[in-house]
Design an enzyme around this catalytic site. Structure first.
Site, PDB file in Angstrom:
ATOM      1  CE  LYS A 202      -6.894   4.675   1.690  1.00  0.00           C
ATOM      2  NZ  LYS A 202      -5.955   3.792   1.815  1.00  0.00           N
ATOM      3  NE  ARG A 212      -8.934   2.060   9.364  1.00  0.00           N
ATOM      4  CZ  ARG A 212      -9.241   3.355   9.477  1.00  0.00           C
ATOM      5  NH1 ARG A 212      -9.699   3.805  10.496  1.00  0.00           N
ATOM      6  NH2 ARG A 212      -8.982   4.115   8.392  1.00  0.00           N
ATOM      7  NE  ARG A 223      -5.804   4.626   7.551  1.00  0.00           N
ATOM      8  CZ  ARG A 223      -5.025   3.776   8.558  1.00  0.00           C
ATOM      9  NH1 ARG A 223      -3.930   4.149   9.114  1.00  0.00           N
ATOM     10  NH2 ARG A 223      -5.218   2.446   8.671  1.00  0.00           N
ATOM     11  CD  GLU A 239      -3.288  14.555  -3.113  1.00  0.00           C
ATOM     12  OE1 GLU A 239      -2.228  13.616  -3.709  1.00  0.00           O
ATOM     13  OE2 GLU A 239      -2.926  14.764  -2.040  1.00  0.00           O
ATOM     14  CE  LYS A 254      -9.552   2.300  -0.048  1.00  0.00           C
ATOM     15  NZ  LYS A 254      -8.331   1.811   0.114  1.00  0.00           N
ATOM     16  CB  SER A 280     -14.752  -2.537   4.171  1.00  0.00           C
ATOM     17  OG  SER A 280     -14.381  -1.104   4.670  1.00  0.00           O
ATOM     18  CE1 TYR A 319     -12.542  -6.139   0.363  1.00  0.00           C
ATOM     19  CE2 TYR A 319     -14.069  -4.305   0.459  1.00  0.00           C
ATOM     20  CZ  TYR A 319     -12.873  -4.722   0.549  1.00  0.00           C
ATOM     21  OH  TYR A 319     -12.012  -3.984   1.096  1.00  0.00           O
TER      22      TYR A 319
HETATM   23  C1  PBG Z   1      -4.565   1.079   3.199  1.00  0.00           C
HETATM   24  C2  PBG Z   1      -5.966   0.708   2.887  1.00  0.00           C
HETATM   25  C3  PBG Z   1      -7.190   0.810   3.257  1.00  0.00           C
HETATM   26  C4  PBG Z   1      -8.165   0.423   2.479  1.00  0.00           C
HETATM   27  C5  PBG Z   1      -7.497  -0.217   1.316  1.00  0.00           C
HETATM   28  N1  PBG Z   1      -6.143   0.222   1.534  1.00  0.00           N
HETATM   29  C6  PBG Z   1      -7.563   1.283   4.804  1.00  0.00           C
HETATM   30  C7  PBG Z   1      -7.295   2.810   5.100  1.00  0.00           C
HETATM   31  O1  PBG Z   1      -6.720   3.569   4.636  1.00  0.00           O
HETATM   32  O2  PBG Z   1      -7.836   3.141   6.202  1.00  0.00           O
HETATM   33  C8  PBG Z   1      -9.490   0.158   2.786  1.00  0.00           C
HETATM   34  C9  PBG Z   1     -10.523  -0.381   1.976  1.00  0.00           C
HETATM   35  C10 PBG Z   1     -11.784  -1.066   2.301  1.00  0.00           C
HETATM   36  O3  PBG Z   1     -12.388  -0.136   3.260  1.00  0.00           O
HETATM   37  O4  PBG Z   1     -12.394  -1.859   1.762  1.00  0.00           O
HETATM   38  N2  PBG Z   1      -3.713  -0.066   3.411  1.00  0.00           N
END
Ligand code: PBG
Length: 328
Positions: A202, A212, A223, A239, A254, A280, A319
């Site tokens: 990730k 967000r 992060r 990982e 991801k 997203s 989605y």
């Molecule tokens: C963490 C999490 C995130 C997403 C899924 N799980 C946000 C992040 O790591 O900042 C993002 C999913 C998306 O952007 O569609 N709980």
């Protein structure tokens, strides 16, 4: 210039592209409802579903509208539903994530009661929706994300999600050792059949932006001390291999689109199912361009999803899952 006649080609790849039926017959990759997982948001204390402006077509669900969405997902034959909860109150340690009456845990139980075994029910296992600082873990006195203290909370969160009936839990906080801790917490509580879908590779991505808003994130900053550097592909495979050694049943890359090379490397390196999350910001880009009339929305969606499958993902979180399953 000599005027030699052009010699007609002997090999003509175009022959297999002549008709739609023939193209379908020789397609190397398919898109099927069972390969698609629908991520959904459920918000505590909501009376009506609330649109998310940066993700047109996606809402924060009420508990009731979530149940209806889950029933639809099951009827469409989707590969799963991934739940995210948005609590009314947040605190420094994300207590709402562990509380059996917390929004995510009650929503898991709602959905399981609605769909039974007809649809795999998955839950995001992370503290960021529940902490008032918005980080995926708890903080040290000097404000850094405390890996090992966070693991203890993930263990409790895993037990709460399994008790609520989740079929799979999805640790997504990128804490070192999180899969091993979650696996042993589940086993220790008798949940040996609950599977771990690990968000293994990730990346600290700008494409998380609309999410967000979707979860009313409180995060200030980024992060980058726990999510991966977009420059690193080899490390993504590392990982993934660590997570498999720790007991992950499914591994995930991801975001998806900017990391298709990582999806391919991971698919070639492992023998467990590989998932990729079409996140997203990837969704928002297509929706925004389509809304301007700049691209053909449906064609762009199908091309996006087939490209993630072609790169090697067995499962795609998107989605658009329900809409696309309806088209297939
Ligand atoms: C963490 C999490 C995130 C997403 C899924 N799980 C946000 C992040 O790591 O900042 C993002 C999913 C998306 O952007 O569609 N709980």
């Amino acid at each position: 210039m000599s005027s030699e006649p052009i010699r007609p080609p002997v090999v003509r790849p175009r022959r297999l592209r002549t008709t739609a039926a023939l193209r379908r017959a020789v397609a190397e990759t398919s898109l099927e409802a069972r390969q698609l997982v629908l991520p959904v948001f459920v918000r505590e204390g909501l009376a009506e579903p609330r649109p998310i402006s940066s993700m047109p077509g996606v809402v924060q669900h009420t508990r009731d509208s979530l149940k209806a969405a889950a029933a639809e997902a099951a009827a469409l034959g989707l590969g799963g539903i991934m739940l995210f909860g948005i609590p009314e109150r947040k605190d420094a340690v994300g207590s709402g994530a562990i509380d059996p009456d917390g929004i995510l845990n009650v929503a898991i139980a709602d959905v399981v009661a609605e769909v039974g075994d007809a649809l795999p029910v998955m839950a995001d296992l992370c503290l960021d929706e529940f902490t008032d600082h918005g980080h995926c873990g708890v903080l040290t006195a000097d404000g850094r994300v405390d890996n090992d203290a966070t693991l203890e909370l993930y263990a409790e969160m895993a037990r709460a999600q399994a008790a609520a009936g989740a079929d799979l839990v999805g640790p997504s906080g990128m804490m070192d050792g999180q899969v091993a801790v979650v696996r042993s917490a589940l086993d220790g509580a008798g949940h040996t059949d609950v599977a771990v879908l690990a968000y293994s590779a990730k990346y600290a991505s700008a494409f998380f932006g609309p999410f967000r808003e979707a979860v009313d994130s409180s995060l200030v900053g980024d992060r980058k001390t726990y999510q991966q550097d977009p420059a690193n592909a080899r490390e993504g495979v590392r990982e993934v291999l660590l997570d498999i050694a720790e007991g992950a049943d499914i591994v995930m890359v991801k975001p998806a689109l900017a990391y298709l090379d990582v999806v391919r490397r991971v698919r070639d390196a492992v023998d467990v199912p590989v998932a990729a999350y079409n996140i997203s910001g990837e969704y928002a880009m297509v929706e925004a361009a389509a809304a301007h009339g700049w691209i053909d929305r449906q064609a762009a969606i199908l091309e996006t999803l087939i490209s993630i499958r072609r790169a090697g993902a067995d499962i795609v979180l998107t989605y658009w899952a329900a809409e696309v399953a309806g088209l297939l």
